[in-house]
Design a protein around this motif. Structure first.
Motif, PDB file in Angstrom:
ATOM      1  N   ASN A 215      -2.121   0.178   4.285  1.00 50.44           N
ATOM      2  CA  ASN A 215      -3.251  -0.516   3.644  1.00 50.44           C
ATOM      3  C   ASN A 215      -3.887   0.362   2.577  1.00 50.44           C
ATOM      4  N   ASP A 216      -4.113   1.620   2.930  1.00 57.93           N
ATOM      5  CA  ASP A 216      -4.747   2.540   1.984  1.00 57.93           C
ATOM      6  C   ASP A 216      -3.897   2.728   0.737  1.00 57.93           C
ATOM      7  N   VAL A 217      -2.602   2.901   0.926  1.00 56.14           N
ATOM      8  CA  VAL A 217      -1.696   3.110  -0.211  1.00 56.14           C
ATOM      9  C   VAL A 217      -1.674   1.882  -1.114  1.00 56.14           C
ATOM     10  N   VAL A 218      -1.542   0.706  -0.506  1.00 55.55           N
ATOM     11  CA  VAL A 218      -1.452  -0.531  -1.286  1.00 55.55           C
ATOM     12  C   VAL A 218      -2.771  -0.791  -2.013  1.00 55.55           C
ATOM     13  N   THR A 219      -3.885  -0.574  -1.344  1.00 51.35           N
ATOM     14  CA  THR A 219      -5.186  -0.804  -1.967  1.00 51.35           C
ATOM     15  C   THR A 219      -5.393   0.128  -3.162  1.00 51.35           C
ATOM     16  N   LYS A 220      -5.015   1.389  -3.020  1.00 54.78           N
ATOM     17  CA  LYS A 220      -5.130   2.335  -4.143  1.00 54.78           C
ATOM     18  C   LYS A 220      -4.247   1.912  -5.311  1.00 54.78           C
ATOM     19  N   GLU A 221      -3.023   1.488  -4.999  1.00 54.10           N
ATOM     20  CA  GLU A 221      -2.099   1.078  -6.069  1.00 54.10           C
ATOM     21  C   GLU A 221      -2.597  -0.178  -6.776  1.00 54.10           C
ATOM     22  N   ILE A 222      -3.118  -1.133  -6.019  1.00 55.67           N
ATOM     23  CA  ILE A 222      -3.652  -2.349  -6.640  1.00 55.67           C
ATOM     24  C   ILE A 222      -4.819  -1.997  -7.553  1.00 55.67           C
ATOM     25  N   GLY A 223      -5.700  -1.115  -7.102  1.00 56.16           N
ATOM     26  CA  GLY A 223      -6.820  -0.676  -7.940  1.00 56.16           C
ATOM     27  C   GLY A 223      -6.355   0.026  -9.194  1.00 56.16           C
TER      28      GLY A 223
END
Length: 145
Positions: free
Chosen positions: A20-28
């Protein structure tokens, strides 16, 4: 793909928190990059239109040398268009420099904290004073970042 992955209800389970953390950072990161690209395209379009208008005004100035009042208005429009073009170009330059710096600082460990170890080594009191000055300099720099 990341947005599709994050829209899956099972994606937000507690067992998947690292992903979740990785995907959220990448989306941002991608959304910020997309916003920058839209701004760059707008500034590029503004600069291109200003250059085209400037070229047209310069051509009209050459053909309208007989009317004095029209010539003054035309010169004023040329100056305003030049300022607009310079402003857009300056903003593009600043954005490109900012992007270059962020690209240099976009490695996998660049968002991680760091430690600095300052040791005096051999040299006695002067070396200790030098380390104290370096420490003070780094602390002040870090507080303003």
């Amino acid at each position: 793909d990341l947005e599709i992955e994050s829209s899956n209800p099972s994606f937000w389970d507690a067992s998947n928190s690292a992903r979740n953390d990785v995907v959220t950072k990448e989306i941002g990161r991608y959304s910020r990059l997309k916003e920058e690209m839209v701004l760059w395209e707008k500034l590029r379009k503004d600069a291109t239109e200003a250059l085209e208008l400037l070229e047209e005004l310069m051509n009209n100035q050459k053909s309208d040398d007989d009317n004095n009042n029209s010539e003054n208005d035309n010169e004023e429009m040329i100056l305003l268009t030049q300022e607009e073009c310079q402003s857009s170009a300056q903003q593009l330059l600043l954005l490109s420099q900012k992007y270059e710096l962020s690209t240099l600082l976009s490695g996998p460990y660049d968002d991680s904290p760091c430690r600095i170890l300052l040791t005096a080594g051999a040299g006695g009191t002067e070396a200790c004073d030098w380390v104290a000055m370096l420490y003070r300099m780094y602390v002040r720099h870090a507080t303003y970042m």
